[in-house]
Design a protein around this motif. Structure first.
Motif, PDB file in Angstrom:
ATOM      1  N   TYR A 260     -31.024 -30.728   6.810  1.00  0.00           N
ATOM      2  CA  TYR A 260     -32.433 -29.748   6.908  1.00  0.00           C
ATOM      3  C   TYR A 260     -32.012 -28.198   6.837  1.00  0.00           C
ATOM      4  O   TYR A 260     -32.926 -27.332   6.983  1.00  0.00           O
ATOM      5  CB  TYR A 260     -32.844 -29.724   8.576  1.00  0.00           C
ATOM      6  CG  TYR A 260     -31.426 -29.834   9.573  1.00  0.00           C
ATOM      7  CD1 TYR A 260     -31.078 -28.397   9.967  1.00  0.00           C
ATOM      8  CD2 TYR A 260     -30.901 -31.066  10.054  1.00  0.00           C
ATOM      9  CE1 TYR A 260     -29.853 -28.385  10.765  1.00  0.00           C
ATOM     10  CE2 TYR A 260     -29.851 -31.182  10.787  1.00  0.00           C
ATOM     11  CZ  TYR A 260     -29.313 -29.762  11.037  1.00  0.00           C
ATOM     12  OH  TYR A 260     -28.341 -29.561  11.902  1.00  0.00           O
ATOM     13  N   CYS A 261     -30.918 -28.045   6.371  1.00  0.00           N
ATOM     14  CA  CYS A 261     -30.325 -26.577   6.698  1.00  0.00           C
ATOM     15  C   CYS A 261     -30.093 -26.081   5.134  1.00  0.00           C
ATOM     16  O   CYS A 261     -29.684 -26.388   4.309  1.00  0.00           O
ATOM     17  CB  CYS A 261     -28.975 -26.429   7.374  1.00  0.00           C
ATOM     18  SG  CYS A 261     -28.458 -24.643   7.232  1.00  0.00           S
TER      19      CYS A 261
ATOM     20  N   GLN B  19     -22.782 -15.635  14.409  1.00  0.00           N
ATOM     21  CA  GLN B  19     -23.055 -16.825  13.849  1.00  0.00           C
ATOM     22  C   GLN B  19     -22.579 -17.059  12.386  1.00  0.00           C
ATOM     23  O   GLN B  19     -22.884 -16.021  11.668  1.00  0.00           O
ATOM     24  CB  GLN B  19     -24.597 -17.255  13.846  1.00  0.00           C
ATOM     25  CG  GLN B  19     -25.087 -18.708  13.732  1.00  0.00           C
ATOM     26  CD  GLN B  19     -26.452 -18.575  13.980  1.00  0.00           C
ATOM     27  OE1 GLN B  19     -27.186 -18.608  12.965  1.00  0.00           O
ATOM     28  NE2 GLN B  19     -26.999 -19.274  14.887  1.00  0.00           N
TER      29      GLN B  19
ATOM     30  N   ARG C 214     -26.007 -26.219  19.174  1.00  0.00           N
ATOM     31  CA  ARG C 214     -27.246 -27.310  19.643  1.00  0.00           C
ATOM     32  C   ARG C 214     -26.673 -28.707  19.235  1.00  0.00           C
ATOM     33  O   ARG C 214     -25.897 -28.641  18.061  1.00  0.00           O
ATOM     34  CB  ARG C 214     -28.422 -26.881  18.811  1.00  0.00           C
ATOM     35  CG  ARG C 214     -28.847 -25.392  19.081  1.00  0.00           C
ATOM     36  CD  ARG C 214     -30.131 -25.360  18.045  1.00  0.00           C
ATOM     37  NE  ARG C 214     -30.879 -23.790  18.224  1.00  0.00           N
ATOM     38  CZ  ARG C 214     -31.955 -23.648  17.436  1.00  0.00           C
ATOM     39  NH1 ARG C 214     -32.511 -24.262  16.436  1.00  0.00           N
ATOM     40  NH2 ARG C 214     -32.534 -22.571  17.784  1.00  0.00           N
TER      41      ARG C 214
ATOM     42  N   GLU D 291     -29.008 -30.636  18.480  1.00  0.00           N
ATOM     43  CA  GLU D 291     -29.980 -30.916  17.310  1.00  0.00           C
ATOM     44  C   GLU D 291     -31.175 -31.836  17.891  1.00  0.00           C
ATOM     45  O   GLU D 291     -32.619 -31.556  17.711  1.00  0.00           O
ATOM     46  CB  GLU D 291     -29.841 -31.232  16.072  1.00  0.00           C
ATOM     47  CG  GLU D 291     -28.515 -30.460  15.425  1.00  0.00           C
ATOM     48  CD  GLU D 291     -28.968 -28.742  15.420  1.00  0.00           C
ATOM     49  OE1 GLU D 291     -30.029 -28.400  15.660  1.00  0.00           O
ATOM     50  OE2 GLU D 291     -27.949 -27.776  15.229  1.00  0.00           O
TER      51      GLU D 291
ATOM     52  N   MET E 122     -34.057 -29.219  17.832  1.00  0.00           N
ATOM     53  CA  MET E 122     -35.109 -28.664  16.915  1.00  0.00           C
ATOM     54  C   MET E 122     -36.241 -29.636  17.384  1.00  0.00           C
ATOM     55  O   MET E 122     -36.275 -30.593  17.804  1.00  0.00           O
ATOM     56  CB  MET E 122     -34.750 -28.940  15.336  1.00  0.00           C
ATOM     57  CG  MET E 122     -33.601 -28.104  14.794  1.00  0.00           C
ATOM     58  SD  MET E 122     -33.418 -28.191  13.268  1.00  0.00           S
ATOM     59  CE  MET E 122     -32.744 -29.857  13.125  1.00  0.00           C
TER      60      MET E 122
ATOM     61  N   PRO F 252     -38.731 -24.651  16.435  1.00  0.00           N
ATOM     62  CA  PRO F 252     -39.363 -25.493  15.856  1.00  0.00           C
ATOM     63  C   PRO F 252     -38.752 -25.893  14.451  1.00  0.00           C
ATOM     64  O   PRO F 252     -37.828 -25.168  13.981  1.00  0.00           O
ATOM     65  CB  PRO F 252     -40.917 -24.882  15.279  1.00  0.00           C
ATOM     66  CG  PRO F 252     -40.418 -23.412  15.282  1.00  0.00           C
ATOM     67  CD  PRO F 252     -39.307 -23.262  16.488  1.00  0.00           C
ATOM     68  N   TYR F 253     -38.662 -27.275  14.034  1.00  0.00           N
ATOM     69  CA  TYR F 253     -38.358 -27.702  12.930  1.00  0.00           C
ATOM     70  C   TYR F 253     -39.082 -27.255  11.971  1.00  0.00           C
ATOM     71  O   TYR F 253     -40.308 -27.359  11.925  1.00  0.00           O
ATOM     72  CB  TYR F 253     -38.046 -29.250  12.726  1.00  0.00           C
ATOM     73  CG  TYR F 253     -37.810 -29.732  11.512  1.00  0.00           C
ATOM     74  CD1 TYR F 253     -36.454 -29.480  10.943  1.00  0.00           C
ATOM     75  CD2 TYR F 253     -38.893 -30.268  10.402  1.00  0.00           C
ATOM     76  CE1 TYR F 253     -36.439 -29.738   9.403  1.00  0.00           C
ATOM     77  CE2 TYR F 253     -38.830 -30.459   9.329  1.00  0.00           C
ATOM     78  CZ  TYR F 253     -37.253 -30.357   8.703  1.00  0.00           C
ATOM     79  OH  TYR F 253     -37.095 -30.661   7.279  1.00  0.00           O
ATOM     80  N   LEU F 254     -38.504 -26.592  10.771  1.00  0.00           N
ATOM     81  CA  LEU F 254     -39.194 -25.897   9.776  1.00  0.00           C
ATOM     82  C   LEU F 254     -38.560 -26.338   8.309  1.00  0.00           C
ATOM     83  O   LEU F 254     -37.533 -26.436   8.145  1.00  0.00           O
ATOM     84  CB  LEU F 254     -38.991 -24.406   9.502  1.00  0.00           C
ATOM     85  CG  LEU F 254     -39.896 -23.777  10.984  1.00  0.00           C
ATOM     86  CD1 LEU F 254     -39.111 -22.253  10.956  1.00  0.00           C
ATOM     87  CD2 LEU F 254     -41.057 -23.851  10.760  1.00  0.00           C
TER      88      LEU F 254
ATOM     89  N   SER G  83     -37.214 -26.202   4.539  1.00  0.00           N
ATOM     90  CA  SER G  83     -36.401 -25.229   3.873  1.00  0.00           C
ATOM     91  C   SER G  83     -36.322 -25.789   2.486  1.00  0.00           C
ATOM     92  O   SER G  83     -36.137 -26.969   2.143  1.00  0.00           O
ATOM     93  CB  SER G  83     -35.002 -25.304   4.655  1.00  0.00           C
ATOM     94  OG  SER G  83     -34.264 -24.410   3.780  1.00  0.00           O
TER      95      SER G  83
ATOM     96  N   LEU H 244     -31.774 -20.310   6.983  1.00  0.00           N
ATOM     97  CA  LEU H 244     -31.724 -21.701   7.270  1.00  0.00           C
ATOM     98  C   LEU H 244     -32.902 -22.502   6.999  1.00  0.00           C
ATOM     99  O   LEU H 244     -32.996 -23.594   6.747  1.00  0.00           O
ATOM    100  CB  LEU H 244     -31.407 -21.731   8.659  1.00  0.00           C
ATOM    101  CG  LEU H 244     -30.271 -20.829   9.280  1.00  0.00           C
ATOM    102  CD1 LEU H 244     -29.714 -21.331  10.630  1.00  0.00           C
ATOM    103  CD2 LEU H 244     -29.045 -21.129   8.459  1.00  0.00           C
ATOM    104  N   TYR H 245     -34.011 -21.797   7.184  1.00  0.00           N
ATOM    105  CA  TYR H 245     -35.384 -22.217   6.865  1.00  0.00           C
ATOM    106  C   TYR H 245     -36.223 -21.337   5.979  1.00  0.00           C
ATOM    107  O   TYR H 245     -35.939 -19.989   5.999  1.00  0.00           O
ATOM    108  CB  TYR H 245     -36.123 -22.711   8.064  1.00  0.00           C
ATOM    109  CG  TYR H 245     -35.955 -21.628   9.063  1.00  0.00           C
ATOM    110  CD1 TYR H 245     -36.827 -20.738   9.069  1.00  0.00           C
ATOM    111  CD2 TYR H 245     -34.965 -21.849  10.154  1.00  0.00           C
ATOM    112  CE1 TYR H 245     -36.347 -19.430  10.155  1.00  0.00           C
ATOM    113  CE2 TYR H 245     -34.734 -20.735  11.049  1.00  0.00           C
ATOM    114  CZ  TYR H 245     -35.592 -19.616  11.116  1.00  0.00           C
ATOM    115  OH  TYR H 245     -35.434 -18.621  12.065  1.00  0.00           O
TER     116      TYR H 245
HETATM  117  N1  5AD Z   1     -35.673 -25.485  10.712  1.00  0.00           N
HETATM  118  C1  5AD Z   1     -35.251 -25.113  12.079  1.00  0.00           C
HETATM  119  N2  5AD Z   1     -34.115 -24.781  12.539  1.00  0.00           N
HETATM  120  C2  5AD Z   1     -33.111 -25.091  11.713  1.00  0.00           C
HETATM  121  N3  5AD Z   1     -31.730 -24.672  11.994  1.00  0.00           N
HETATM  122  C3  5AD Z   1     -31.315 -25.073  10.645  1.00  0.00           C
HETATM  123  N4  5AD Z   1     -31.745 -25.249   9.917  1.00  0.00           N
HETATM  124  C4  5AD Z   1     -33.234 -25.420  10.406  1.00  0.00           C
HETATM  125  C5  5AD Z   1     -34.381 -25.612   9.856  1.00  0.00           C
HETATM  126  N5  5AD Z   1     -34.738 -26.197   8.786  1.00  0.00           N
HETATM  127  C6  5AD Z   1     -31.234 -24.492  13.153  1.00  0.00           C
HETATM  128  C7  5AD Z   1     -30.265 -25.655  13.749  1.00  0.00           C
HETATM  129  C8  5AD Z   1     -29.091 -25.004  14.063  1.00  0.00           C
HETATM  130  C9  5AD Z   1     -29.174 -23.582  14.202  1.00  0.00           C
HETATM  131  C10 5AD Z   1     -28.168 -22.671  13.716  1.00  0.00           C
HETATM  132  O1  5AD Z   1     -30.497 -23.432  13.389  1.00  0.00           O
HETATM  133  O2  5AD Z   1     -30.898 -25.981  15.029  1.00  0.00           O
HETATM  134  O3  5AD Z   1     -28.284 -25.610  15.130  1.00  0.00           O
END
Ligand code: 5AD
Length: 368
Positions: A67-68, A105, A170, A172, A215, A245-247, A249, A325-326
């Motif tokens: 996801y990153c 970080q 996290r 996650e 997330m 929120p999960y976003l 990327s 990251l997103y």
């Molecule tokens: N969307 C949301 N959070 C993210 N992280 C990494 N990629 C994403 C994403 N696509 C968050 C993860 C990680 C933190 C450093 O960033 O939860 O633990």
């Protein structure tokens, strides 16, 4: 099921009640949940919001979390490493502006050169941020991924300030299947949930204030999964929770699953913050930057729903674009001084005050 009003007065909740609260959609119900979480925060934590100045030290990463945006296999992002002098400069900026603490970080690395680099930076930050207001130097949170217990211990020593030392990792998601889907590639099983939990245990044993999180709104994740996440926060006995929120990327490897629709996603994220406050009580909860992607006032709404920590970005502007990251990460061009002034005003507009020059440890930690 009891009435919402009765439920919101409780301090102990069943799984069924947690799932119900997480799933609230009606505007008036959501407002009642918000108010209960805000009031509980005031009662248990006071009215302060604490700053942790975020320094994104490096985007070099040896992991491939799907996801990153800075995962190892994303070859389109230029990699950077801040110098020790730059890091110390940011830490001093934080200390001089009354931020009680900073957060370092970076992408995940376990090589001796990196471990020594962080150790050196920690010693320098401690030495150079001691002042009348901060007799032990600026407080430090590390967010540097899975390491060995020896490394956690070593960094704790180098920080020079174990009373104000935190680590954020996290887990996650507590759903094993989802965790594996997010972390395993055909080339490599990158991460294991059990190992992340072991790391959190080591951090506890080394005396860190333990922060974790998840997330929220990952496609396929259910309300029951989020309830299980909250139960795992309890089991870990976390001092701090950071979640957002999960976003989607661009640089990630997960386009096929898409992203929840923004309005629903922000609702779910705010509900999760509020319910976490009600269930976990006197811990610190951070209003994640990712909230701001969905709504320009997302972090302030996080504060309204029970968060009491915010992480203003202090990374030099020249590196920020490469630490995404997103997608659509905010504040890519905001100068830290300018940003801080506006932020204080926005926090105060929500009935909170900024806890300048304070360590901002959670009451849970202080009572240990
Ligand atoms: N969307 C949301 N959070 C993210 N992280 C990494 N990629 C994403 C994403 N696509 C968050 C993860 C990680 C933190 C450093 O960033 O939860 O633990």
């Amino acid at each position: 099921m009891k009435s919402l009003e009765t439920l919101l007065k409780q301090t102990v909740f069943s799984d069924e009640e947690i799932v119900y609260l997480l799933g609230l959609k009606d505007e008036q119900d959501c407002r009642a949940l918000q108010k209960a979480a805000y009031d509980r925060t005031t009662e248990l934590m006071g009215s302060n919001v604490y700053y942790r100045g975020l320094i994104e030290v490096s985007n070099v990463c040896t992991s491939d979390c799907r996801y990153c945006g800075i995962r190892k296999d994303n070859h389109s992002v230029p990699r950077f490493e801040m110098t020790k002098e730059e890091i110390v400069g940011c830490a001093k900026f934080a200390a001089d502006h009354g931020y009680g603490s900073i957060c370092l970080q970076a992408g995940e690395r376990n090589d001796p050169k990196f471990i020594e680099f962080i150790a050196d930076a920690l010693r320098a930050i401690h030495a150079e941020t001691i002042s009348e207001q901060l007799p032990n130097g600026v407080g430090i949170t590390l967010s540097l991924g899975d390491q060995t217990k020896e490394v956690y211990e070593y960094w704790a020593d180098c920080s020079g300030n174990r009373d104000n030392l935190r680590y954020l990792a996290r887990f996650e998601t507590s759903n094993h299947e989802l965790f594996n889907f997010l972390h395993h590639t055909p080339k490599k099983k990158n991460k294991h949930l059990e190992h992340r939990l072991q790391c959190l245990q080591w951090l506890r044993e080394c005396g860190y204030q333990v922060g974790t999180g998840v997330m929220i709104g990952i496609p396929g994740q259910t309300l029951h999964d989020l309830c299980a996440d909250i139960r795992l926060f309890q089991k870990i006995d976390a001092d701090m929770i950071g979640m957002g929120p999960y976003l989607m990327s661009e640089g990630a490897d997960l386009k096929e699953i898409g992203q929840m629709e923004a309005k629903q996603l922000i609702r779910l994220t705010l509900n999760m913050i509020a319910v976490t406050r009600l269930v976990l009580g006197n811990i610190n909860i951070a209003a994640a930057t990712a909230l701001q992607v969905l709504d320009p006032e997302g972090r302030e709404k996080g504060i309204e729903h029970g968060a009491n920590v915010i992480m203003p970005n202090l990374t030099p502007l020249c590196y920020r674009g490469d630490y995404q990251l997103y997608d659509k990460k905010p504040n890519l061009t905001d100068d830290p001084s300018f940003f801080a002034a506006g932020l204080q005003q926005r926090i105060e507009s929500r009935g909170r005050t900024v806890g300048f020059n304070q360590s901002g440890s959670s009451r849970k930690w202080l009572m240990r």
